[in-house]
Design an enzyme around this catalytic site. Structure first.
Site, short mmCIF file in Angstrom:
data_model
loop_
_atom_site.label_atom_id
_atom_site.label_comp_id
_atom_site.label_asym_id
_atom_site.label_seq_id
_atom_site.Cartn_x
_atom_site.Cartn_y
_atom_site.Cartn_z
N ASP A 79 -16.75 4.25 -39.62
CA ASP A 79 -17.75 3.22 -39.34
C ASP A 79 -18.88 3.25 -40.37
O ASP A 79 -19.56 2.24 -40.59
CB ASP A 79 -18.35 3.42 -37.94
CG ASP A 79 -17.38 3.02 -36.85
OD1 ASP A 79 -16.44 2.26 -37.14
OD2 ASP A 79 -17.58 3.46 -35.70
N HIS A 92 9.73 -38.80 -58.56
CA HIS A 92 9.83 -37.40 -58.98
C HIS A 92 10.98 -37.25 -59.99
O HIS A 92 10.84 -36.62 -61.02
CB HIS A 92 10.10 -36.50 -57.77
CG HIS A 92 8.88 -36.19 -56.95
ND1 HIS A 92 8.17 -37.15 -56.29
CD2 HIS A 92 8.24 -35.01 -56.71
CE1 HIS A 92 7.15 -36.58 -55.64
NE2 HIS A 92 7.17 -35.28 -55.89
N HIS A 102 -20.17 0.50 -27.53
CA HIS A 102 -20.48 -0.74 -28.24
C HIS A 102 -20.92 -1.85 -27.30
O HIS A 102 -21.99 -2.41 -27.44
CB HIS A 102 -19.25 -1.21 -29.04
CG HIS A 102 -19.20 -0.63 -30.41
ND1 HIS A 102 -20.06 -1.00 -31.40
CD2 HIS A 102 -18.39 0.31 -30.95
CE1 HIS A 102 -19.78 -0.32 -32.51
NE2 HIS A 102 -18.78 0.49 -32.26
N GLN A 134 -16.53 4.61 -29.08
CA GLN A 134 -16.02 3.24 -28.99
C GLN A 134 -16.63 2.51 -27.79
O GLN A 134 -17.07 1.37 -27.88
CB GLN A 134 -14.49 3.27 -28.87
CG GLN A 134 -13.86 1.94 -28.54
CD GLN A 134 -14.06 0.91 -29.63
OE1 GLN A 134 -14.45 1.24 -30.74
NE2 GLN A 134 -13.83 -0.34 -29.32
N GLU A 188 -7.40 -2.62 -33.27
CA GLU A 188 -8.28 -2.65 -34.43
C GLU A 188 -8.30 -1.27 -35.11
O GLU A 188 -8.10 -1.16 -36.30
CB GLU A 188 -9.69 -3.05 -33.96
CG GLU A 188 -10.70 -3.18 -35.09
CD GLU A 188 -12.10 -3.37 -34.54
OE1 GLU A 188 -12.32 -3.17 -33.32
OE2 GLU A 188 -12.99 -3.74 -35.34
N HIS A 189 -8.56 -0.22 -34.31
CA HIS A 189 -8.56 1.15 -34.84
C HIS A 189 -7.49 1.95 -34.11
O HIS A 189 -7.39 1.87 -32.89
CB HIS A 189 -9.89 1.86 -34.56
CG HIS A 189 -11.10 1.06 -34.96
ND1 HIS A 189 -11.82 0.32 -34.06
CD2 HIS A 189 -11.69 0.89 -36.16
CE1 HIS A 189 -12.84 -0.27 -34.69
NE2 HIS A 189 -12.78 0.05 -35.97
N GLU A 228 15.81 -36.27 -51.59
CA GLU A 228 14.60 -36.40 -50.77
C GLU A 228 14.03 -37.82 -50.84
O GLU A 228 12.96 -38.08 -50.31
CB GLU A 228 13.55 -35.38 -51.24
CG GLU A 228 13.98 -33.93 -50.99
CD GLU A 228 12.88 -32.91 -51.32
OE1 GLU A 228 11.85 -33.30 -51.90
OE2 GLU A 228 13.08 -31.73 -50.98
#
Lengths: 453, 453
Positions: A383, A442, A284, A281, A349-350, A437
């Protein structure tokens, strides 16, 4: 906090300290622009606009000027721009010749496994249905663009892990945009490994364009770049800012930050392997977050020693040590429940679980992009060849975002097709709410139908 | 183009003209700020910042200042701020007393149908799976915030149509933020209809806060407002800009623009009902887009006459006519295929098919938020009681976004838990790719495992 002798790898002892340190460190600060980023701004603009204003102008230039603007911007930044923005058949062929056969074969094996996983995922994705006049249609997007960054780092695996889910989902038109770099003959093209991975995935349209100008071109279209419906993939600060600004005009997958791996390990874990996974990790980039939460203090200390030892002859040693010092760290937390609570709050993330009966604790993980259970399932496997896409939410966004999956390439249209009887049965309620409303037209739309019957 | 006699409702004849006009009109321009918006800026800031800078500052104030900042901002804009930001039990009770029993009952019926639809949708949503050591976990988000706009327009139906899908999806904590308005006794609170709808949906936490400050408070949390994982719902320009800016730090559902309804109708359609449905859309606001694509010229002309006639005594007549003139219009297109092609390119929020054998053509619709098939299924039914959420993608984003659905309240974590045998079988390929990507520590993480065996 203390730290290992000759490095600055922090070790936190106790759940409170770990929690405080990790959660305060989660988001990278809104850093000053890097030297490279400032250089790009100076090359593009004489009047020194702020970063966000610069991104706005790049987008506007491309929207108005098309191909010519894209080339002009690339030329200003890199000194030269590719003649054509589209990778040709000849460039694909040359790329194939350049990549060794064993590597092509490894990429093909990886692609096969990624494809198979996403085919199973598609079987478990949202489904069309129709029931009592109500339903939904689930269908693939028509056109998506994948941004593949990197002139420094080249990751063919990311091409496979984004393009294949798109194609399995049924997207008719998948294109890639990626910055071109000058080759041996001086002509700028996209790196061969990316082109070979694109071919293996089944993508035959690759555009030679990077940065905010690539995102603008994919969003609006130019003479040679077709507009897409949604843009996927991480990128540098310009890419990310352009995605955020264009969100809504075009679909955007996510805002990606630096990568993160949290390993929760107990006394049964092998410290050598835990350290190896943290270094995978950490290599990177300087902002990557390699984090151990150990429920054994002996393990934490042994992993610290292993990190020093194993990093010694690592090609990217300095990057790995920087990452461990910047946003990484080792924590000792006595209880597994505390460790899981911190993980759920951090939402990495992981997340790797290397504890006794790991599979029984997997269900306690609420927030993580991808979960790696047991010592035989390191993140490095995911990965490349395990199967699930390695593109996952960062920066705590696993609280609300998914790992990249086939559903991100599909959309739902709801359907109302009721009978006259049902209309008659329910429209009085609708009319009453409409009047409340103050939307009288409508109500009338329904009243006129009731009168007809 | 021509237009009806005493109004400015455009009529386009022919597919090319219709396509050109509709697609060029799709996105509202980046208009000047309205008088109200400019007033808000003047009240908040002395130094006249640009709009985006103003939104940035509002967010930053709330992030740093919490409740006090929220109250300060509300006070500056409205002249007074609510004492407590949380709606109390007493306020809920008072609201219940104020709303007539028949209306409560109509809202309950609507809620029941919306709940039932989303329960069926949940059965057809993405599912967890595990297969050969690979899988995914699909789980609800923990905490979501629903923004309910409006001091001028009050839509309890929107409360039902956002809160119920969230609760059906299994979200543990659903909260609402909505601007407070001064009541008869001078104390600012949230409109009774909204509070009653919240109770009926099953939401008991409502915050009295609107604008960009509400989005910032939901994203970061304050002393009395808990931070959420994802924010849903439309809003004014401040709300939308804050959502875009905070996208990534918190989950954001979508960027909403003005509402749109496209009706495709042939000679079998009743012009009276088509016109009534267009007016129902047109009465929303000046920027609403009510559009007819008729494959019968007689129908188009008759609908034009009906629009004039029916709007005559409509309370919101001027708004409806403005909308028809601004972004609406009637088109005559000879072929149904052309009509569907234009619809797919325009990607309207709502698409109604009022043609012979409508259900057989529903499958040809590629891009729409919600599809309304046949004369017994007008959009007004879907707005209240049909079942699917009436919150749908606008501005062409139906190309890549879904109608609000239970999946938006869930997320996917992928899982890798393979056997030693599989690891051994596939890791050579992974190591080769890792080396090609110059990520040696990735390769070593795998090599060390192989050596162990």
């Amino acid at each position: 906090m203390d730290s290992t002798a000759d490095t600055q790898i922090p070790i936190w002892r106790g759940a409170d300290e770990a929690r405080r340190q990790l959660l305060s460190r989660r988001r990278p600060d809104d850093d000053e622009l890097s030297e490279v980023e400032q250089q790009i701004l100076r090359r593009l603009f004489d009047d020194g606009p702020e970063f966000e204003e610069a991104v706005r102008r790049i987008i506007e230039r491309v929207r108005v000027g098309g191909d010519a603007a894209v080339r002009e911007i690339a030329g200003a930044i890199d000194g030269a721009a590719p003649e054509s923005l589209v990778v040709t058949d000849e460039e694909f062929e040359r790329a194939r010749d350049e990549v060794p056969a064993e590597l092509v074969s490894a990429l093909q094996h990886a692609a096969d496994r990624v494809r198979r996983y996403h085919e199973v995922q598609l079987e478990h994705a949202a489904k069309s249905f129709s029931s009592d006049g109500l339903g939904q249609l689930v269908r693939p997007l028509a056109r998506v663009g994948l941004y593949v960054p990197g002139t420094a780092a080249v990751y063919p695996s990311t091409v496979l892990h984004t393009a294949i889910p798109a194609l399995v989902a049924g997207v008719a038109k998948v294109v890639i945009a990626s910055p071109a770099v000058p080759g041996d003959d001086g002509a700028a093209t996209v790196n061969s490994l990316k082109l070979v991975a694109a071919q293996i995935a089944g993508v035959d349209t690759v555009y030679k364009v990077g940065g905010a100008q690539a995102i603008a071109a994919l969003a609006y279209g130019t003479e040679s770049i077709g507009a897409v419906d949604k843009i996927f993939g991480p990128g540098n600060r310009f890419v990310t800012a352009a995605k955020r600004r264009l969100y809504g005009a075009v679909g955007i997958d996510a805002i990606y930050g630096p990568t993160e791996t949290m390993i929760i390990a107990d006394h049964t874990a092998n410290p050598e392997l835990v350290a190896a996974d943290l270094l995978a990790q950490a290599e990177h980039d300087d902002l990557a977050a390699p984090i151990l939460i150990a429920t054994s203090e002996t393990l934490a200390d042994e992993v610290a020693r292993q990190l020093v030892e194993q990093s010694d002859d690592l090609p990217r040693r300095q990057i790995a040590l920087n990452a461990l010092g910047n946003r990484g760290g080792l924590a000792f937390v006595p209880g597994l429940d505390d460790a899981l609570a911190i993980a759920n709050e951090y939402a990495p993330e992981h997340l790797a679980l290397v504890v006794e009966n790991a599979h029984q604790r997997a269900g306690d993980v609420r927030n993580a992009g991808g979960l790696f259970v047991g010592e035989a399932s390191p993140e490095a496997l995911g990965d490349y060849v395990a199967g699930p896409s390695h593109v996952m939410p960062t920066g705590g966004s696993a609280r609300f975002s998914s790992a990249l999956n086939v559903g991100e390439f599909m959309k739902i249209t709801t359907v109302v097709q009721v009978s006259d009887e049902l209309l008659d049965e329910v429209s009085a309620d609708a009319e009453m709410i409409a009047h409340a409303e103050r939307l009288d037209a409508h109500a009338r739309s329904l009243e006129r139908r009731r009168r007809d019957q």
